[in-house]
Design an enzyme around this catalytic site. Structure first.
Site, PDB file in Angstrom:
ATOM      1  N   GLU A  33      -3.367  25.293 -12.271  1.00 49.51           N
ATOM      2  CA  GLU A  33      -4.744  25.732 -12.499  1.00 49.51           C
ATOM      3  C   GLU A  33      -4.999  27.114 -11.899  1.00 49.51           C
ATOM      4  O   GLU A  33      -5.741  27.913 -12.466  1.00 49.51           O
ATOM      5  CB  GLU A  33      -5.746  24.714 -11.941  1.00 49.51           C
ATOM      6  CG  GLU A  33      -5.838  23.427 -12.750  1.00 49.51           C
ATOM      7  CD  GLU A  33      -6.277  23.651 -14.201  1.00 49.51           C
ATOM      8  OE1 GLU A  33      -6.965  24.643 -14.482  1.00 49.51           O
ATOM      9  OE2 GLU A  33      -5.898  22.834 -15.060  1.00 49.51           O
ATOM     10  N   GLY A  77      -0.623  39.091 -12.420  1.00 46.78           N
ATOM     11  CA  GLY A  77      -1.947  39.705 -12.217  1.00 46.78           C
ATOM     12  C   GLY A  77      -2.872  38.848 -11.363  1.00 46.78           C
ATOM     13  O   GLY A  77      -2.512  37.744 -10.943  1.00 46.78           O
ATOM     14  N   TYR A 116     -14.778  25.153 -11.139  1.00 50.45           N
ATOM     15  CA  TYR A 116     -13.923  24.847 -12.294  1.00 50.45           C
ATOM     16  C   TYR A 116     -12.574  24.261 -11.856  1.00 50.45           C
ATOM     17  O   TYR A 116     -12.153  23.202 -12.318  1.00 50.45           O
ATOM     18  CB  TYR A 116     -13.709  26.104 -13.166  1.00 50.45           C
ATOM     19  CG  TYR A 116     -12.554  25.868 -14.106  1.00 50.45           C
ATOM     20  CD1 TYR A 116     -12.720  25.060 -15.218  1.00 50.45           C
ATOM     21  CD2 TYR A 116     -11.282  26.358 -13.812  1.00 50.45           C
ATOM     22  CE1 TYR A 116     -11.653  24.765 -16.041  1.00 50.45           C
ATOM     23  CE2 TYR A 116     -10.209  26.060 -14.634  1.00 50.45           C
ATOM     24  CZ  TYR A 116     -10.400  25.266 -15.741  1.00 50.45           C
ATOM     25  OH  TYR A 116      -9.335  24.962 -16.540  1.00 50.45           O
ATOM     26  N   ASP A 134     -15.433  25.650 -18.246  1.00 47.06           N
ATOM     27  CA  ASP A 134     -14.893  27.009 -18.292  1.00 47.06           C
ATOM     28  C   ASP A 134     -15.292  27.642 -19.627  1.00 47.06           C
ATOM     29  O   ASP A 134     -16.090  27.066 -20.373  1.00 47.06           O
ATOM     30  CB  ASP A 134     -13.360  27.003 -18.109  1.00 47.06           C
ATOM     31  CG  ASP A 134     -12.636  26.442 -19.322  1.00 47.06           C
ATOM     32  OD1 ASP A 134     -13.284  25.795 -20.182  1.00 47.06           O
ATOM     33  OD2 ASP A 134     -11.413  26.654 -19.431  1.00 47.06           O
ATOM     34  N   CYS A 188     -11.305  25.181 -31.697  1.00 48.63           N
ATOM     35  CA  CYS A 188     -12.630  25.815 -31.637  1.00 48.63           C
ATOM     36  C   CYS A 188     -12.488  27.183 -30.965  1.00 48.63           C
ATOM     37  O   CYS A 188     -13.019  27.442 -29.896  1.00 48.63           O
ATOM     38  CB  CYS A 188     -13.610  24.914 -30.882  1.00 48.63           C
ATOM     39  SG  CYS A 188     -15.321  25.422 -31.113  1.00 48.63           S
ATOM     40  N   CYS A 198     -10.935  19.608 -36.789  1.00 47.75           N
ATOM     41  CA  CYS A 198     -11.610  19.316 -35.508  1.00 47.75           C
ATOM     42  C   CYS A 198     -12.109  17.867 -35.463  1.00 47.75           C
ATOM     43  O   CYS A 198     -12.815  17.429 -36.382  1.00 47.75           O
ATOM     44  CB  CYS A 198     -12.790  20.268 -35.331  1.00 47.75           C
ATOM     45  SG  CYS A 198     -13.724  19.940 -33.819  1.00 47.75           S
TER      46      CYS A 198
HETATM   47 FE1  SF4 Z   1     -15.943  24.017 -32.968  1.00 50.59          FE
HETATM   48 FE2  SF4 Z   1     -15.248  21.715 -34.054  1.00 50.59          FE
HETATM   49 FE3  SF4 Z   1     -17.753  22.505 -34.212  1.00 50.59          FE
HETATM   50 FE4  SF4 Z   1     -15.899  23.761 -35.640  1.00 50.59          FE
HETATM   51  S1  SF4 Z   1     -16.529  21.638 -35.866  1.00 50.59           S
HETATM   52  S2  SF4 Z   1     -17.499  24.699 -34.408  1.00 50.59           S
HETATM   53  S3  SF4 Z   1     -14.141  23.640 -34.272  1.00 50.59           S
HETATM   54  S4  SF4 Z   1     -16.655  21.978 -32.345  1.00 50.59           S
END
Ligand code: SF4
Length: 356
Positions: A33, A77, A116, A134, A188, A198
């Site tokens: 992480e 970095g 986070y 995050d 996404c 998705c």
């Molecule tokens: Fe993001 Fe899934 Fe919504 Fe598309 S459907 S905007 S990939 S959460």
């Protein structure tokens, strides 16, 4: 089936192989992480493997000199992460019998562990139901729930954190948090989300309303400042002069060629002569322009002008570095350098005329 369960099924079927995932012991999750902040998974994997081979336990990390840790971090970095990890390892060994705390709040008392990272460790390594928030998570959920609040505001992050608690409590917290992060990284994405693959699509507000690319809302990026820097590769008796940056500075603990910021109206070579006098006490003359390196940090960019220099006189004194050293080209690679200086070094080892 709830969207949380669909997310987890998707994660189980699509997650990428990562060395810390196959063995999510707390020390491994912690190191991963720290490395993953601002850095892509593919870049981190070889660094992680080398790091764990050299420092297999928190005790071995705590006992190592910081120079060794920085050397292994070289090129990754954001070196404050390495300094904090090393410092925190000492605290875990001294104050926690070498066992990383599992509690979200207690983790945040360690150097370098913000909300986070603490949430990621407590959920992934210990199974505690704390949501991670995050950039990926903010993007996924502002789209999923159709939230137009500015994500750079603490209040927005807090609101999303609170809203996610019941979800992370309803399923396996490790899979849930890793699932959102993986969805944000693979599906996404900022510019071209692949909504058709998705698992959240059927409940996604941004998808239903056509607002996907308007979210998340954030402040406009400020223009990035640019600085010209002149550095000198100063030679004496077949050795070059390097300086160690003070630990409280950016890139603290790393080594570099002496030099500094160009001032308005100066020739870049004059900047080099002036800066080396100010930083090391040495009077030098420029033999030739050596190379020009462009490099971008997170908040500014630099163009580094490197010169080959010879010593004319003066008393060597570390005026801004914590330490100055003359090193041979054979030894120079054992020191950790920031990326732009590393490029100068690569040129240096190719330029055989510099050896004479
Ligand atoms: Fe993001 Fe899934 Fe919504 Fe598309 S459907 S905007 S990939 S959460």
């Amino acid at each position: 089936m709830t969207w949380e369960s669909r997310l987890i099924d998707w994660f189980k079927a699509n997650q990428r192989v990562m060395p810390w995932r196959s063995n999510p012991q707390p020390y491994y999750v912690w190191v991963s992480e720290m490395m993953l902040q601002q850095t892509q998974v593919d870049t981190v994997i070889p660094y992680f493997n080398r790091f764990i081979t050299r420092f297999p336990t928190v005790k071995s990390l705590a006992e190592a000199p910081l120079d060794d840790v920085l050397k292994l971090w070289e090129g990754l970095g954001y070196y404050s992460r390495a300094r904090n990890l090393h410092k925190a390892a000492g605290i875990v060994v001294q104050g926690h019998k070498s066992i990383l705390p599992s509690d979200y709040d207690e983790l945040q008392t360690l150097p370098g562990l913000g909300p986070y990272c603490a949430a990621a460790i407590t959920s992934i390594a210990f199974g505690h139901p704390v949501p991670v928030v995050d950039g990926n998570v903010l993007r996924v959920f502002t789209r999923f729930w159709g939230i137009f609040e500015n994500i750079t505001k603490q209040t927005t992050r807090k609101m999303l954190f609170n809203r996610l608690i019941s979800s992370v409590e309803s399923v396996d917290p490790s899979d849930f948090n890793q699932g959102i992060m993986e969805l944000g990284a693979l599906v996404c994405t900022p510019r071209n989300p692949t909504c058709d693959s998705c698992p959240l699509q059927s409940d996604c507000v941004a998808y239903a309303t056509g607002h996907i690319l308007k979210l998340p809302v954030k402040d406009k990026a400020k223009p990035v400042p640019h600085y010209n820097i002149s550095v000198g590769v100063v030679w004496l008796n077949n050795k070059v002069l390097i300086g160690k940056r003070k630990e409280d500075q950016m890139l603290g603990g790393l080594w570099e060629f002496p030099g500094g910021k160009h001032e308005e109206g100066e020739e870049f070579s004059d900047t080099c002569v002036r800066e080396i006098k100010e930083e090391t006490g040495l009077a030098i003359e420029i033999e030739k322009q050596y190379c020009i390196v462009k490099h971008a940090y997170s908040h500014f960019k630099i163009t580094l002008h490197a010169f080959k220099c010879q010593v004319l006189g003066g008393e060597l004194e570390a005026k801004s570095a914590s330490e100055l050293k003359w090193v041979s080209l054979d030894d120079v690679d054992t020191y950790a350098f920031p990326k732009a200086n590393k490029v100068v070094l690569e040129h240096l080892s190719k330029d055989s005329t510099l050896l004479f």
